[in-house]
Design a protein around this motif. Structure first.
Motif, PDB file in Angstrom:
ATOM      1  N   SER A 241       0.813  -1.213   0.000  1.00  0.00           N
ATOM      2  CA  SER A 241       0.000   0.000   0.000  1.00  0.00           C
ATOM      3  C   SER A 241       0.852   1.271   0.000  1.00  0.00           C
ATOM      4  CB  SER A 241      -0.898  -0.010   1.246  1.00  0.00           C
ATOM      5  OG  SER A 241      -0.100  -0.194   2.406  1.00  0.00           O
ATOM      6  N   GLU A 242       2.166   1.100   0.144  1.00  0.00           N
ATOM      7  CA  GLU A 242       3.029   2.282   0.266  1.00  0.00           C
ATOM      8  C   GLU A 242       4.088   2.281  -0.835  1.00  0.00           C
ATOM      9  OE1 GLU A 242       4.571   1.886   4.223  1.00  0.00           O
ATOM     10  OE2 GLU A 242       2.601   2.145   5.159  1.00  0.00           O
ATOM     11  N   GLU A 243       4.763   3.440  -0.994  1.00  0.00           N
ATOM     12  CA  GLU A 243       5.888   3.529  -1.920  1.00  0.00           C
ATOM     13  C   GLU A 243       7.088   2.805  -1.325  1.00  0.00           C
ATOM     14  OE1 GLU A 243       5.969   5.137  -5.033  1.00  0.00           O
ATOM     15  OE2 GLU A 243       3.801   5.102  -4.752  1.00  0.00           O
TER      16      GLU A 243
END
Ligand code: ZN
Ligand code: ZN
Length: 380
Positions: A241-243
Motif C-alpha cells: 500500500s506504500e511507496e
C-alpha cells in the motif's frame, strides 16, 4: 458412538456453532485422534464462506491439528494409541496414478472424498444429534474434541514437541516449506519474493531462508506484518500500500526481477503481482487458495521471455512423509513454530479467529485453538 464438542458450519455466511455432535468409532483403516490444538487457516474461512463450491455443508471444520491417538481401526499398523500425531488432510491412498508417480498430494481417492466431505471410504462418521449427516471438513474435521481420520491422516511425531505447536505442521508448515523445497526447488543464492505474509506466507519466508535464498523480499498490504516477515528471514519487506511500488522495489534489488515469486494470498491481483516480480525465465508459484470462480490473467507476450506460472498444493510432495522431518526441525530449533502464533484461544473463540482472517489486516498470522489444554502443552 461418542458425543463430542465440535465447531459446525450449518450454512455459509453464518457463524459456526460449537455444539455437541455424534462421532462413530473408527472403521478399518481409520484412526480416532483426541485433538489437542488446531490452527485456524484461511481455507477454513473459504469453506465457512461457501467459496469452495456449494454442497460443502453442514460440516465440522478444522484441518490443521495435532493430538494423541485414542483408538485405531483394523489394519492400522503405523500408529498406536498414545502416539502423538500431526494431522495430514491428504491421507493418500498410495495406489492411484498420482500416488504411484510420487505426487500423493494430488491423490485421486482423496479428491473423490473431497466432493462429499467424507472419509476415504465415501462415508461420514459425524452426525448432528437429530441424525443429519455432517461432512468432515477437508477430511479432518478437527475443530472438535475428537476426530476420526483415514489411514495416513494421522502422522506420528516426537512427543517432545508441544502439540499446540505441532498443530501448525499439517497445513501451514508443510505447504510453505514444500512450495519452496519441492515446487520451486530454491537453491542457495536464488532471489525470492513472497506476496502475502500470513501464516503460510511466513512459512514460505522461513523456508526460503533455510534454502539459502538471497534476497528474500516480502510484501504484504498490512505494514504491521512486515516486522514478523523480517523476523522469519526476509531481507527486505515492503507494504504494497506504500511507496515504492513492489516492481520497483524488486528491480532495485535484483535488476530484472526475482528467480521465484510466491503468491500466498489467493487473489487475481496478487497472482498478477507475483508474475510481474519475476525475471525472464523466472517462476511465479501460486500457493494461495483463491475462491471458486476467480480467474487470473497475465500478459501473454511475456511467455516469450520464458516466464512460468505454476501452482503448488499442500507442499507439492508427500506431506505425510515430510511431517516427521519438519517436526524434527522444529525440535532442533531450525523452525520456530511458535513465532507465527499470534493468539492462543479456546475452541469457543473460533468465530473471532475466522473474523480476524477475513479482515486480513492487523490481528496477525495464526490463531491456535486449544481444544484440550492439558494435551496441548501450553505453558504460558
Ligand atoms: Zn490450511
Ligand atoms: Zn492416491
Amino acid at each position: 458412538m461418542m458425543r463430542i464438542r465440535a465447531a459446525v458450519l450449518h450454512e455459509p455466511g453464518r457463524p459456526v456453532v460449537v455444539e455437541e455432535v455424534e462421532l462413530d468409532p473408527p472403521k478399518a483403516r481409520e484412526v480416532l485422534v483426541r485433538i489437542a490444538a488446531v490452527g485456524v487457516c484461511h481455507s477454513d474461512v473459504r469453506l465457512a464462506d461457501g467459496e469452495l463450491g456449494s454442497d460443502r455443508w453442514p460440516a465440522v471444520l478444522g484441518h490443521e491439528g495435532a493430538g494423541v491417538v485414542e483408538e485405531v481401526g483394523e489394519d492400522i499398523v503405523d500408529v498406536a494409541p498414545g502416539d502423538h500425531v500431526a494431522l495430514c488432510f491428504v491421507p493418500a491412498c498410495r495406489s492411484c496414478r498420482y500416488c504411484l508417480a510420487g505426487q500423493p498430494n494430488l491423490c485421486l481417492a482423496v479428491a473423490a472424498a473431497n466432493v462429499g466431505g467424507t472419509l476415504l471410504d465415501g462415508t461420514s462418521r459425524l452426525r448432528l444429534p437429530d441424525g443429519a449427516v455432517l461432512q468432515h471438513g477437508l477430511r479432518t474435521a478437527c475443530f472438535a474434541d475428537y476426530a476420526v481420520v483415514s489411514a495416513g491422516g494421522a502422522v506420528p511425531i516426537p512427543a517432545e514437541l508441544p502439540l499446540w505447536q505441532a498443530a501448525l505442521l499439517g497445513c501451514g508448515v508443510v505447504t510453505g516449506m514444500g512450495a519452496v523445497r519441492n515446487a520451486a526447488r530454491v537453491q542457495p543464492g536464488d532471489s525470492v519474493a513472497v506476496v502475502g505474509c500470513g501464516g503460510v506466507g511466513l512459512q514460505v519466508v522461513a523456508a526460503a531462508r533455510i534454502a539459502g535464498a538471497d534476497p528474500i523480499v516480502a510484501f504484504d498490504r498490512a505494514p504491521e506484518k512486515l516486522e514478523r516477515a523480517r523476523a522469519h528471514g526476509a531481507t527486505h519487506a515492503f507494504a504494497t500500500s506504500e511507496e515504492p511500488d513492489p516492481a520497483t522495489a524488486v528491480r532495485d534489488l535484483t535488476e530484472d526481477g526475482v528467480d521465484f515469486a510466491f503468491e500466498v494470498v489467493g487473489r487475481a491481483e496478487t497472482i498478477r503481482l507475483a508474475w510481474d516480480l519475476i525475471r525472464p525465465g523466472g517462476t511465479a508459484v501460486v500457493v494461495g487458495l483463491a475462491p471458486d470462480g476467480v480467474e487470473a490473467s497475465v500478459p501473454a507476450i511475456e511467455f516469450l521471455s520464458e516466464k512460468s506460472l505454476r501452482g503448488s498444493y499442500y507442499g507439492s510432495g508427500d506431506p505425510a512423509a515430510e511431517l516427521p522431518g519438519l517436526a524434527a526441525m522444529a525440535l532442533a530449533g531450525d523452525l520456530d513454530l511458535s513465532a507465527v502464533v499470534t493468539a492462543i484461544e479456546p475452541l469457543e473463540a473460533v468465530n473471532d479467529a475466522l473474523d480476524r482472517l477475513r479482515g486480513g489486516e492487523g490481528a496477525g498470522a495464526r490463531t491456535v485453538l486449544v481444544v484440550n489444554r492439558e494435551l496441548a502443552g501450553v505453558t504460558a
